[in-house]
Scaffold this active site. Structure first.
Site, PDB file in Angstrom:
ATOM      1  N   ASN A 281       0.822  -1.198   0.000  1.00  0.00           N
ATOM      2  CA  ASN A 281       0.000   0.000   0.000  1.00  0.00           C
ATOM      3  C   ASN A 281       0.861   1.255   0.000  1.00  0.00           C
ATOM      4  OD1 ASN A 281      -0.515   1.915   2.524  1.00  0.00           O
ATOM      5  ND2 ASN A 281       0.162  -0.078   3.312  1.00  0.00           N
ATOM      6  N   SER A 282       0.342   2.264  -0.652  1.00  0.00           N
ATOM      7  CA  SER A 282       0.964   3.581  -0.659  1.00  0.00           C
ATOM      8  C   SER A 282      -0.155   4.619  -0.717  1.00  0.00           C
ATOM      9  CB  SER A 282       1.914   3.737  -1.852  1.00  0.00           C
ATOM     10  OG  SER A 282       2.586   4.971  -1.793  1.00  0.00           O
TER      11      SER A 282
ATOM     12  N   GLY B  26      -0.743   7.195   1.365  1.00  0.00           N
ATOM     13  CA  GLY B  26      -0.276   8.561   1.517  1.00  0.00           C
ATOM     14  C   GLY B  26      -1.112   9.402   2.447  1.00  0.00           C
TER      15      GLY B  26
ATOM     16  N   CYS C 100       5.044   6.076   9.008  1.00  0.00           N
ATOM     17  CA  CYS C 100       4.435   5.767   7.715  1.00  0.00           C
ATOM     18  C   CYS C 100       5.453   5.867   6.592  1.00  0.00           C
ATOM     19  CB  CYS C 100       3.275   6.723   7.446  1.00  0.00           C
ATOM     20  SG  CYS C 100       2.449   6.406   5.875  1.00  0.00           S
TER      21      CYS C 100
ATOM     22  N   LYS D 242       3.531   5.013  17.388  1.00  0.00           N
ATOM     23  CA  LYS D 242       3.616   3.886  16.456  1.00  0.00           C
ATOM     24  C   LYS D 242       5.003   3.830  15.821  1.00  0.00           C
ATOM     25  CE  LYS D 242       0.885   1.582  12.868  1.00  0.00           C
ATOM     26  NZ  LYS D 242      -0.360   1.669  12.066  1.00  0.00           N
TER      27      LYS D 242
ATOM     28  N   GLY E 114       1.202  -6.813  12.897  1.00  0.00           N
ATOM     29  CA  GLY E 114       2.129  -7.260  11.865  1.00  0.00           C
ATOM     30  C   GLY E 114       1.901  -8.713  11.513  1.00  0.00           C
TER      31      GLY E 114
ATOM     32  N   SER F  50      -4.072  -6.394   7.426  1.00  0.00           N
ATOM     33  CA  SER F  50      -4.216  -7.020   6.112  1.00  0.00           C
ATOM     34  C   SER F  50      -5.139  -8.230   6.099  1.00  0.00           C
ATOM     35  CB  SER F  50      -2.837  -7.435   5.576  1.00  0.00           C
ATOM     36  OG  SER F  50      -2.025  -6.304   5.389  1.00  0.00           O
TER      37      SER F  50
END
Length: 313
Positions: free
Chosen positions: A71-72, A74, A134, A169, A247, A270
């Site tokens: 994923n990106s 943004g 991020c 985070k 994770g 995910s």
């Protein structure tokens, strides 16, 4: 919900230790979030919010790849004013008792302070999660999470204005994650969330182009779980503030493994691509599996891990 699963964290009273990772459920308004009652969650972690609206990175922003997800995005979001005055108002109307964690992002320390101050002052979130990790933002984001001094400065600045507990985070894309964890604890962090996605690149051999519009991006999924477990174990031995672990969590044994590594709660990301109801399913399975392994509750598991480490020392 089974009382075996109750968890107490700074600012948070959870009916179970499970929550969707930031971005997974948006602001409680995604299609996945609407498939069941969010009251079945331990808590809801909101999508990362910045001072003003962000469009995010070029499409495609998400791609399913072997053994995981790239994923990106943004940090696409409507800005903190819209979140406080619209998104959170609607969420709170439907779920007045749901523990909510606001995710804070920005391109500067001042940005983080602005968002943290407004989210906490809204009295609509019970805790904040500082997204200093991020890998999909060209300015800010991960830059704050790779230097212990900068991470500590940011944490301290936010703690000066936040009226709710602050979780930081952490990024796995660093040489020494323990140094950063110690730095944010010393700066006043109430807890740690870890890990964010692993920075990676996937190229489609047919198109000869990256699968993400921005090129490289964050990789998540079952394949990164051993990395996450190792880092949670390292950090939990070095700090004495709670850890919300994530994770590659997909099964009830993955949840327990995170606890054996030193976690105090668990986020799931995910795995929602495979099962939109993964958190209710895990919460339903967890009590029986705990009993099978000889634990009276999730808190009993946590205490036994702590006691075992204390005895080992």
């Amino acid at each position: 919900m089974d009382k075996m699963l109750a968890v107490e964290l700074p600012g948070l009273t959870l009916k179970n230790p499970l929550m969707p990772a930031s971005g997974t459920f948006g602001f409680g308004d995604t299609k996945t979030a609407q498939k069941f009652s969010l009251n079945e969650l331990g808590a809801l972690v909101l999508k990362t919010t910045t001072p003003t609206a962000r469009v995010g990175n070029p499409q495609p922003q998400i791609a399913l790849v072997p053994a995981g997800v790239m994923n990106s995005v943004g940090l696409t979001n409507p800005g903190v004013a819209a979140v406080v005055n619209d998104k959170l108002v609607k969420l709170r109307h439907q779920y007045p008792d749901l523990p909510v964690i606001g995710s804070v992002g920005g391109a500067s320390i001042a940005d983080y302070v602005t968002v943290a101050k407004q989210l906490s002052a809204s009295h609509q979130v019970q805790a904040l999660e500082l997204n200093i990790s991020c890998p999909n933002v060209h300015e800010g984001g991960m830059a704050f999470g790779t230097d212990p001094v900068v991470a500590a400065e940011l944490t301290h600045a936010v703690k000066q204005v936040a009226t709710v507990p602050v979780y930081v985070k952490l990024s796995p894309n660093v040489t020494d994650i323990v140094a950063i964890a110690r730095a944010v604890q010393a700066a006043g962090a109430d807890g740690i969330s870890m890990i964010n996605t692993v920075f990676g690149l996937h190229i489609d051999v047919n198109t000869k182009q990256p699968v993400l519009g921005a090129g490289a991006g964050g990789y998540s999924g079952a394949a990164i779980k051993p990395i996450a477990v190792r880092m949670v174990d390292q950090v939990s031995r070095a700090v004495d503030i709670p850890i919300i672990a994530m994770g590659g969590v997909e099964t009830v044994d993955d949840v327990i493994e995170m606890y054996l590594a030193g976690a105090d709660a668990v986020q799931v990301g995910s795995a929602h691509f495979k099962d939109a109801l993964i958190i209710p399913h895990l919460a339903a399975q967890l009590p029986a599996r705990l009993r099978e392994l000889g634990y009276d509750s999730i808190e009993d598991l946590r205490q036994q891990v702590k006691a075992g480490r204390a005895n080992a020392n």
